[in-house]
Scaffold this motif. Structure first.
Motif, PDB file in Angstrom:
ATOM      1  N   LEU A  58       0.853  -1.188   0.000  1.00  0.00           N
ATOM      2  CA  LEU A  58       0.000   0.000   0.000  1.00  0.00           C
ATOM      3  C   LEU A  58       0.891   1.240   0.000  1.00  0.00           C
ATOM      4  N   GLN A  59       0.469   2.274  -0.717  1.00  0.00           N
ATOM      5  CA  GLN A  59       1.306   3.471  -0.831  1.00  0.00           C
ATOM      6  C   GLN A  59       0.472   4.743  -0.805  1.00  0.00           C
ATOM      7  N   SER A  60       0.913   5.704   0.001  1.00  0.00           N
ATOM      8  CA  SER A  60       0.329   7.042   0.064  1.00  0.00           C
ATOM      9  C   SER A  60       1.442   8.034   0.369  1.00  0.00           C
ATOM     10  N   HIS A  61       1.237   9.297   0.028  1.00  0.00           N
ATOM     11  CA  HIS A  61       2.196  10.330   0.448  1.00  0.00           C
ATOM     12  C   HIS A  61       1.673  10.993   1.721  1.00  0.00           C
ATOM     13  N   TYR A  62       2.599  11.456   2.560  1.00  0.00           N
ATOM     14  CA  TYR A  62       2.187  11.964   3.875  1.00  0.00           C
ATOM     15  C   TYR A  62       2.373  13.475   4.036  1.00  0.00           C
ATOM     16  N   ASP A  63       2.752  14.172   2.976  1.00  0.00           N
ATOM     17  CA  ASP A  63       2.749  15.638   3.040  1.00  0.00           C
ATOM     18  C   ASP A  63       1.413  16.162   2.535  1.00  0.00           C
ATOM     19  N   MET A  64       1.097  17.399   2.851  1.00  0.00           N
ATOM     20  CA  MET A  64      -0.153  18.006   2.409  1.00  0.00           C
ATOM     21  C   MET A  64       0.081  19.422   1.888  1.00  0.00           C
ATOM     22  N   VAL A  65      -0.823  19.886   1.041  1.00  0.00           N
ATOM     23  CA  VAL A  65      -0.828  21.279   0.596  1.00  0.00           C
ATOM     24  C   VAL A  65      -1.489  22.110   1.695  1.00  0.00           C
ATOM     25  N   LEU A 110       2.144  -7.615   5.032  1.00  0.00           N
ATOM     26  CA  LEU A 110       1.831  -6.332   4.414  1.00  0.00           C
ATOM     27  C   LEU A 110       3.098  -5.499   4.243  1.00  0.00           C
ATOM     28  N   GLU A 111       3.141  -4.776   3.143  1.00  0.00           N
ATOM     29  CA  GLU A 111       4.203  -3.805   2.890  1.00  0.00           C
ATOM     30  C   GLU A 111       3.543  -2.434   2.722  1.00  0.00           C
ATOM     31  N   CYS A 112       4.128  -1.407   3.321  1.00  0.00           N
ATOM     32  CA  CYS A 112       3.589  -0.054   3.220  1.00  0.00           C
ATOM     33  C   CYS A 112       4.706   0.913   2.858  1.00  0.00           C
ATOM     34  N   LEU A 113       4.386   1.835   1.974  1.00  0.00           N
ATOM     35  CA  LEU A 113       5.331   2.876   1.585  1.00  0.00           C
ATOM     36  C   LEU A 113       4.660   4.235   1.740  1.00  0.00           C
ATOM     37  N   PHE A 114       5.183   5.032   2.678  1.00  0.00           N
ATOM     38  CA  PHE A 114       4.724   6.401   2.872  1.00  0.00           C
ATOM     39  C   PHE A 114       5.746   7.319   2.202  1.00  0.00           C
ATOM     40  N   THR A 115       5.342   7.997   1.150  1.00  0.00           N
ATOM     41  CA  THR A 115       6.281   8.842   0.418  1.00  0.00           C
ATOM     42  C   THR A 115       6.175  10.293   0.877  1.00  0.00           C
ATOM     43  N   ASN A 116       7.288  11.004   0.718  1.00  0.00           N
ATOM     44  CA  ASN A 116       7.406  12.370   1.224  1.00  0.00           C
ATOM     45  C   ASN A 116       7.349  13.385   0.076  1.00  0.00           C
ATOM     46  N   ASP A 117       6.847  14.574   0.364  1.00  0.00           N
ATOM     47  CA  ASP A 117       6.899  15.732  -0.538  1.00  0.00           C
ATOM     48  C   ASP A 117       6.395  15.433  -1.948  1.00  0.00           C
ATOM     49  N   GLU A 118       5.261  14.759  -2.018  1.00  0.00           N
ATOM     50  CA  GLU A 118       4.627  14.500  -3.317  1.00  0.00           C
ATOM     51  C   GLU A 118       4.062  15.769  -3.921  1.00  0.00           C
ATOM     52  N   GLU A 119       3.535  16.637  -3.075  1.00  0.00           N
ATOM     53  CA  GLU A 119       2.805  17.805  -3.552  1.00  0.00           C
ATOM     54  C   GLU A 119       3.693  18.892  -4.154  1.00  0.00           C
ATOM     55  N   VAL A 120       4.985  18.731  -4.035  1.00  0.00           N
ATOM     56  CA  VAL A 120       5.914  19.753  -4.538  1.00  0.00           C
ATOM     57  C   VAL A 120       6.848  19.169  -5.591  1.00  0.00           C
ATOM     58  N   GLY A 121       6.309  18.256  -6.396  1.00  0.00           N
ATOM     59  CA  GLY A 121       7.099  17.699  -7.499  1.00  0.00           C
ATOM     60  C   GLY A 121       7.394  16.221  -7.373  1.00  0.00           C
ATOM     61  N   LEU A 122       6.568  15.482  -6.637  1.00  0.00           N
ATOM     62  CA  LEU A 122       6.743  14.041  -6.457  1.00  0.00           C
ATOM     63  C   LEU A 122       8.188  13.708  -6.053  1.00  0.00           C
ATOM     64  N   LEU A 123       8.713  14.506  -5.125  1.00  0.00           N
ATOM     65  CA  LEU A 123      10.126  14.394  -4.761  1.00  0.00           C
ATOM     66  C   LEU A 123      10.443  13.065  -4.084  1.00  0.00           C
ATOM     67  N   GLY A 124       9.528  12.590  -3.239  1.00  0.00           N
ATOM     68  CA  GLY A 124       9.771  11.319  -2.565  1.00  0.00           C
ATOM     69  C   GLY A 124       9.863  10.163  -3.538  1.00  0.00           C
ATOM     70  N   ALA A 125       8.901  10.066  -4.433  1.00  0.00           N
ATOM     71  CA  ALA A 125       8.903   8.973  -5.410  1.00  0.00           C
ATOM     72  C   ALA A 125      10.118   9.052  -6.322  1.00  0.00           C
TER      73      ALA A 125
END
Length: 422
Positions: A58-65, A110-125
């Protein structure tokens, strides 16, 4: 599901604007460890968690606008929706994170990936160093309960700058402020043809023959501008309208921008919004948003964000925009280019379709004119990817709201998929 909403409320109590995610990163890492997961954090702040022998990640980003009063969030429910008072809610993508937190309690493999700073250019991914073990990845960053996304737009940031000088002038000074603009996500909401505060402000100043003293606006690179302010010199007696508030500041001696005409012409002439539409998928195919204007350090600076679901069109709109601003003698650059995710149906999308159809009517498989991290992650690892999520309206704005009954449906569908992958 109440557990998911309670998780979301915990997330909302922790500041996590893009580039300011350290507290939430530590919270999620500790939560994962306490839930029995092995945890790895890479240098860009992605949190990789694994337990057992997972078949799916499962994958989601954890930053917000953060808009309005965010990250100070005062949540409330109204007519079946969750909102934040005078602030963006961060349901994009906090609800996905909250669902993952509940899943971590419920499932052993289960495997989980929380990515960072998606909202500012998908930097985490883009900077992902963690290795994903599972062969399926379910992203929880979509915003429509009846859709399964297997494709998304690529994007590119564009910056244009021009030196400006000033000269003394005397006359009537007016303060202008944009009002009643909706703003919104520059990909998902672009089809609504929402008015752009920068475009409307520039038109108003031009039509009234004003000279710019100061002009700035916009909120984020990926948001349709809702706010804009200007200070102008104008010989006319200005009348405010539905979109522009005018305040007379008296007759003054001021420094006006000698490049006022050039600045206004560039904004007025620029074709903002949809450039091409995909009639087969019924989605916007190519668009561009004039996102930000700053006047600082004797520089006029524009920032724009182009999107397309087709690689050749993305490259073309990047080229055309750079050429447009070169024609006004701006210095130009483009960066953070990422290609579209031109996905296809798979065993995972079929699996998700069956699960989601138990809780939602008329589910369809489609693509979105917005950025999803699936496309970048899929290129790094041999994965099957799909994306789902609850109904979220007006993300990236103070009007953001999330439908509570939809959160329950998506949560149940996710847990059904996980149950079949234990």
């Amino acid at each position: 599901m109440q557990e998911v909403i309670e998780n979301f409320k915990k997330i909302c109590a922790i500041p996590h604007c893009s580039f300011e995610t350290e507290q939430l990163k530590n919270f999620l890492a500790n939560y994962a460890k306490e839930s029995g997961f092995k945890v790895q954090i890479d240098k860009v702040g992605n949190i990789h968690c694994i337990k057992g022998e997972p078949k799916i990640c499962l994958q989601s980003h954890y930053d917000m606008v953060c808009m309005g009063d965010a990250p100070m969030l005062e949540l409330y429910e109204e007519n079946g929706f969750l909102k934040a008072k005078n602030a963006s809610l961060g349901a994009d993508n906090g609800i996905g994170v909250a669902i993952m937190m509940e899943a971590m309690k419920r499932f052993s493999n289960l495997e989980c990936l929380f990515t960072n700073d998606e909202e500012v250019g998908l930097l985490g991914a883009n900077g992902l160093e963690c290795e994903i073990k599972a062969k399926k990845l379910l992203n929880l960053d979509h915003e429509g309960e009846d859709e399964i996304m297997i494709g998304c737009a690529g994007g590119v940031d564009i910056k244009a700058s021009h030196h400006f000088s000033t000269q003394k002038a005397c006359g009537k000074v007016y303060e202008l402020e944009a009002r009643n603009f909706k703003g919104g996500h520059s990909g998902i909401d672009i089809i609504k043809n929402q008015k752009n505060a920068l475009k409307e402000m520039a038109k108003f100043i031009t039509q009234n023959e004003g000279k710019i003293i100061f002009f700035e606006g916009g909120e984020r690179i990926n948001s349709i501008p809702k706010h804009a302010k200007a200070l102008i010199l104008c010989e006319k007696d200005l009348r405010e309208n539905e979109w522009i508030k005018c305040t007379f500041k008296g007759e003054q001696e001021v420094q006006i921008c000698e490049q006022s005409e050039l600045l206004l012409s560039a904004i007025n002439a620029f074709a903002n919004g949809i450039r091409n539409y995909d009639t087969k998928l019924n989605i916007v195919k190519t668009s561009i948003n004039l996102s930000l204007l700053k006047m600082q350090g004797e520089q006029i600076i524009f920032e724009l964000f182009a999107r397309s679901n087709a690689l050749d069109e993305l490259k073309n709109i990047e080229f055309e925009t750079l050429e447009f601003f070169k024609g006004y003698d701006f210095k130009v650059e483009s960066f953070n280019f990422y290609p579209p995710w031109e996905g296809k149906e798979s065993a995972l999308s079929e699996e998700v379709f069956k699960a989601l159809s138990q809780f939602v009517k008329d589910v369809k498989i489609s693509a979105i004119h917005g950025g999803l991290e699936c496309g970048i992650i899929e290129k790094k690892f041999p994965l099957m990817c799909a994306s789902i999520g609850p109904n979220i309206y007006n993300p990236h704005s103070t009007d953001e709201r999330c439908e509570l009954s939809s959160v329950e449906k998506i949560s149940k569908a996710v847990f059904e998929v996980l149950k079949n992958n234990q």
